[in-house]
Design a protein around this motif. Structure first.
Motif, PDB file in Angstrom:
ATOM      1  N   GLN A  35       0.517  11.048  19.561  1.00  0.00           N
ATOM      2  CA  GLN A  35       0.913   9.667  19.862  1.00  0.00           C
ATOM      3  C   GLN A  35       1.043   8.773  18.647  1.00  0.00           C
ATOM      4  OE1 GLN A  35      -2.162   8.505  22.697  1.00  0.00           O
ATOM      5  NE2 GLN A  35      -0.678   8.874  24.347  1.00  0.00           N
ATOM      6  N   ALA A  36       0.457   9.181  17.527  1.00  0.00           N
ATOM      7  CA  ALA A  36       0.359   8.220  16.421  1.00  0.00           C
ATOM      8  C   ALA A  36       0.351   8.891  15.057  1.00  0.00           C
ATOM      9  CB  ALA A  36      -0.902   7.388  16.581  1.00  0.00           C
ATOM     10  N   LEU A  37       0.530   8.042  14.059  1.00  0.00           N
ATOM     11  CA  LEU A  37       0.391   8.457  12.661  1.00  0.00           C
ATOM     12  C   LEU A  37      -0.812   7.692  12.112  1.00  0.00           C
ATOM     13  CD1 LEU A  37       3.315   8.176  10.055  1.00  0.00           C
ATOM     14  CD2 LEU A  37       1.100   7.124   9.624  1.00  0.00           C
ATOM     15  N   ILE A  38      -1.702   8.421  11.455  1.00  0.00           N
ATOM     16  CA  ILE A  38      -2.865   7.769  10.843  1.00  0.00           C
ATOM     17  C   ILE A  38      -2.752   7.959   9.336  1.00  0.00           C
ATOM     18  CG2 ILE A  38      -5.398   7.813  10.643  1.00  0.00           C
ATOM     19  CD1 ILE A  38      -5.101   9.106  13.632  1.00  0.00           C
ATOM     20  N   ALA A  39      -2.871   6.858   8.595  1.00  0.00           N
ATOM     21  CA  ALA A  39      -2.722   6.959   7.142  1.00  0.00           C
ATOM     22  C   ALA A  39      -3.785   6.138   6.435  1.00  0.00           C
ATOM     23  CB  ALA A  39      -1.339   6.464   6.723  1.00  0.00           C
ATOM     24  N   GLU A  40      -4.345   6.697   5.369  1.00  0.00           N
ATOM     25  CA  GLU A  40      -5.200   5.911   4.481  1.00  0.00           C
ATOM     26  C   GLU A  40      -4.287   5.084   3.573  1.00  0.00           C
ATOM     27  OE1 GLU A  40      -8.013   8.530   2.537  1.00  0.00           O
ATOM     28  OE2 GLU A  40      -8.263   9.635   4.419  1.00  0.00           O
ATOM     29  N   LEU A  41      -4.795   3.922   3.162  1.00  0.00           N
ATOM     30  CA  LEU A  41      -3.970   2.991   2.405  1.00  0.00           C
ATOM     31  C   LEU A  41      -4.503   2.799   0.988  1.00  0.00           C
ATOM     32  CD1 LEU A  41      -3.527   0.245   5.169  1.00  0.00           C
ATOM     33  CD2 LEU A  41      -1.986   2.146   4.634  1.00  0.00           C
ATOM     34  N   VAL A  42      -3.668   3.019   0.001  1.00  0.00           N
ATOM     35  CA  VAL A  42      -4.032   2.803  -1.401  1.00  0.00           C
ATOM     36  C   VAL A  42      -3.202   1.628  -1.932  1.00  0.00           C
ATOM     37  CG1 VAL A  42      -4.093   3.815  -3.708  1.00  0.00           C
ATOM     38  CG2 VAL A  42      -4.532   5.253  -1.699  1.00  0.00           C
ATOM     39  N   PRO A  43      -3.888   0.524  -2.310  1.00  0.00           N
ATOM     40  CA  PRO A  43      -3.143  -0.655  -2.767  1.00  0.00           C
ATOM     41  C   PRO A  43      -2.459  -0.408  -4.104  1.00  0.00           C
ATOM     42  CG  PRO A  43      -5.499  -1.006  -3.048  1.00  0.00           C
ATOM     43  CD  PRO A  43      -5.347   0.309  -2.336  1.00  0.00           C
ATOM     44  N   VAL A  44      -1.209  -0.832  -4.220  1.00  0.00           N
ATOM     45  CA  VAL A  44      -0.487  -0.659  -5.490  1.00  0.00           C
ATOM     46  C   VAL A  44      -0.013  -1.989  -6.094  1.00  0.00           C
ATOM     47  CG1 VAL A  44       0.265   1.729  -5.146  1.00  0.00           C
ATOM     48  CG2 VAL A  44       1.673  -0.117  -4.242  1.00  0.00           C
ATOM     49  N   GLU A  45       0.147  -2.993  -5.258  1.00  0.00           N
ATOM     50  CA  GLU A  45       0.572  -4.312  -5.736  1.00  0.00           C
ATOM     51  C   GLU A  45       0.013  -5.367  -4.786  1.00  0.00           C
ATOM     52  OE1 GLU A  45       3.311  -3.807  -9.056  1.00  0.00           O
ATOM     53  OE2 GLU A  45       2.427  -5.594  -8.180  1.00  0.00           O
ATOM     54  N   ALA A  46      -0.285  -6.542  -5.316  1.00  0.00           N
ATOM     55  CA  ALA A  46      -0.789  -7.616  -4.441  1.00  0.00           C
ATOM     56  C   ALA A  46      -0.466  -8.965  -5.050  1.00  0.00           C
ATOM     57  CB  ALA A  46      -2.296  -7.479  -4.241  1.00  0.00           C
TER      58      ALA A  46
ATOM     59  N   PHE B  62       0.835  -1.204   0.000  1.00  0.00           N
ATOM     60  CA  PHE B  62       0.000   0.000   0.000  1.00  0.00           C
ATOM     61  C   PHE B  62       0.868   1.251   0.000  1.00  0.00           C
ATOM     62  CE2 PHE B  62      -2.642  -3.101   2.346  1.00  0.00           C
ATOM     63  CZ  PHE B  62      -3.896  -2.918   1.771  1.00  0.00           C
ATOM     64  N   GLU B  63       0.376   2.268  -0.697  1.00  0.00           N
ATOM     65  CA  GLU B  63       0.930   3.603  -0.500  1.00  0.00           C
ATOM     66  C   GLU B  63       0.110   4.271   0.611  1.00  0.00           C
ATOM     67  OE1 GLU B  63       1.118   5.962  -4.065  1.00  0.00           O
ATOM     68  OE2 GLU B  63       2.008   7.650  -2.979  1.00  0.00           O
ATOM     69  N   CYS B  64       0.780   4.977   1.494  1.00  0.00           N
ATOM     70  CA  CYS B  64       0.107   5.645   2.614  1.00  0.00           C
ATOM     71  C   CYS B  64      -0.175   7.091   2.209  1.00  0.00           C
ATOM     72  CB  CYS B  64       0.993   5.615   3.855  1.00  0.00           C
ATOM     73  SG  CYS B  64       1.426   3.935   4.339  1.00  0.00           S
ATOM     74  N   VAL B  65      -1.453   7.469   2.216  1.00  0.00           N
ATOM     75  CA  VAL B  65      -1.825   8.822   1.791  1.00  0.00           C
ATOM     76  C   VAL B  65      -2.634   9.527   2.885  1.00  0.00           C
ATOM     77  CG1 VAL B  65      -1.824   8.147  -0.657  1.00  0.00           C
ATOM     78  CG2 VAL B  65      -3.966   8.112   0.629  1.00  0.00           C
ATOM     79  N   ASN B  66      -2.813  10.837   2.701  1.00  0.00           N
ATOM     80  CA  ASN B  66      -3.524  11.659   3.693  1.00  0.00           C
ATOM     81  C   ASN B  66      -3.011  11.380   5.106  1.00  0.00           C
ATOM     82  OD1 ASN B  66      -5.110  12.835   1.703  1.00  0.00           O
ATOM     83  ND2 ASN B  66      -6.686  11.249   1.858  1.00  0.00           N
ATOM     84  N   VAL B  67      -1.704  11.347   5.225  1.00  0.00           N
ATOM     85  CA  VAL B  67      -1.082  11.010   6.516  1.00  0.00           C
ATOM     86  C   VAL B  67      -1.328  12.140   7.523  1.00  0.00           C
ATOM     87  CG1 VAL B  67       1.111  10.535   7.679  1.00  0.00           C
ATOM     88  CG2 VAL B  67       0.685   9.607   5.384  1.00  0.00           C
ATOM     89  N   LYS B  68      -1.830  11.741   8.691  1.00  0.00           N
ATOM     90  CA  LYS B  68      -2.045  12.713   9.763  1.00  0.00           C
ATOM     91  C   LYS B  68      -1.221  12.291  10.974  1.00  0.00           C
ATOM     92  CE  LYS B  68      -6.739  14.038   8.454  1.00  0.00           C
ATOM     93  NZ  LYS B  68      -6.854  13.097   7.302  1.00  0.00           N
ATOM     94  N   ASN B  69      -0.586  13.255  11.595  1.00  0.00           N
ATOM     95  CA  ASN B  69       0.203  12.959  12.792  1.00  0.00           C
ATOM     96  C   ASN B  69      -0.473  13.550  14.014  1.00  0.00           C
ATOM     97  OD1 ASN B  69       2.832  11.610  11.962  1.00  0.00           O
ATOM     98  ND2 ASN B  69       2.674  13.283  10.481  1.00  0.00           N
ATOM     99  N   THR B  70      -0.632  12.729  15.039  1.00  0.00           N
ATOM    100  CA  THR B  70      -1.112  13.230  16.322  1.00  0.00           C
ATOM    101  C   THR B  70       0.058  13.142  17.298  1.00  0.00           C
ATOM    102  OG1 THR B  70      -1.798  11.093  17.226  1.00  0.00           O
ATOM    103  CG2 THR B  70      -3.376  12.208  15.790  1.00  0.00           C
TER     104      THR B  70
END
Lengths: 212, 212
Positions: free
Chosen positions: A131-142, A121-129
């Motif tokens: 305590q944590a990093l929150i990222a949406e996942l876009v599949p690129v290979e499987a 997955f590519e991690c997009v719309n990454v948000k940092n708090t």
């Protein structure tokens, strides 16, 4: 040797071209081992959260997974049914020889040889708090590893108990609270009663790690 | 319609011709739904115990499964990943339309349409105790349902929680002990947090059955 079959034909593949549920990423929280690090391969159990068909992760600051994703913005989900690998990857670095490399983002990305199926997955719309990093996942290979699909998984309360014990063990390490040890002992009984030798080995290692 | 592919070519097949782990019967306790009854099809969750490659079951007296096996000496394991079906088959009779028939023992034996894989076993060396029937299992027929193999199963703590809650619910019904309700409430939280809608529906039904 592993025998990977990729269903991918290129990086221009659209989001919907990869049927995530075929690769073990499903509604709710899919407990996979996440591999990261073009440069420094690492693996750790992570719950990939999927809501309304959209996968995302929450990575706690300070972990190797967090470091790699914050820097490189890629991760791979690896569906694994081996209880010992869950425990080992929670508490230890895996051997380099346990990784296999697949094309992703124009480079080679590490996945686990033991994976039944994997998605990079590519991690997009990454948000940092704080305590944590929150990222949406876009599949690129499987892809699948057909060799590991031969044995059909079946619900096993012993395997499930190892997963629960691992979660409680990390909480025990963070807090030192006795209640987590009580949970772990309950799940050890269950793993011993319902599991195979693999579950017993996994619980033995977990006990060694905790020094109990 | 379901699309079953049987790997069997006849009833003379030897014990070792069916690779049980390919059909979800593995070392330790495989939590499957057992179907029984040439005459009166029935389904209920049962743990098939495998030690040293040899599967056996322990069936408690008085259940429909016990009645059918005591009379007919056949049962089928059905590997199912649907949490609602685990709860429904624990507390209710399934609809006749949920069964499919496959050849076994010269007759047609009921398996579940929802099964990902199934094995029909003959029950041998049957021993009766005061409380239970214990039988060794000899596989005679096995098959997959390719349609249901498409979605790759992945460890999900919500699904696992439904299984645990179901076990505790049957114990609560037998004993009325409050401690089981505490377990069930714990697992409801987990199913709600980690499961998909299927896990939530399964827990809702379980709560309705218990009247809590």
């Amino acid at each position: 040797m592993t025998n990977f079959s990729s269903d991918c034909r290129g990086f221009e593949k659209s989001y919907h071209a990869i049927d995530l549920s075929s690769f073990g990423i499903r509604e709710g929280i899919s407990e996979v081992i996440v591999s990261t690090g073009f440069e420094n391969p690492n693996a750790a159990p992570i719950g990939v959260i999927t809501k309304g068909g959209k996968p995302f992760v929450r990575l706690f600051k300070g972990s190797h997974t967090w470091t790699n994703v914050a820097k490189e913005r890629y991760l791979a989900s690896n569906v694994v049914y081996d209880p010992l690998l869950f425990v080992r990857s929670t508490f230890f670095d895996l051997e380099l020889s346990e990784f296999e490399y697949v094309p992703a983002g124009g480079l080679k990305f590490p996945i686990l040889k033991e994976a039944v199926a994997w998605v990079v997955f590519e991690c997009v719309n990454v948000k940092n708090t704080d305590q944590a990093l929150i990222a949406e996942l876009v599949p690129v290979e499987a892809g699948f590893n057909e060799e590991h699909r031969k044995d059909l998984p079946v619900p096993n309360r012993g395997f499930n108990a190892v997963l629960e014990a691992t979660v409680h063990a990390t909480r025990y390490q963070l807090t030192g609270e006795e209640k987590y040890l009580e949970w772990i002992r309950h799940y050890e009984t269950l793993a011993s009663k319902c599991g195979s030798d693999e579950e017993k080995k996994a619980m033995k290692l977990l006990y060694e790690v905790l020094g109990i």
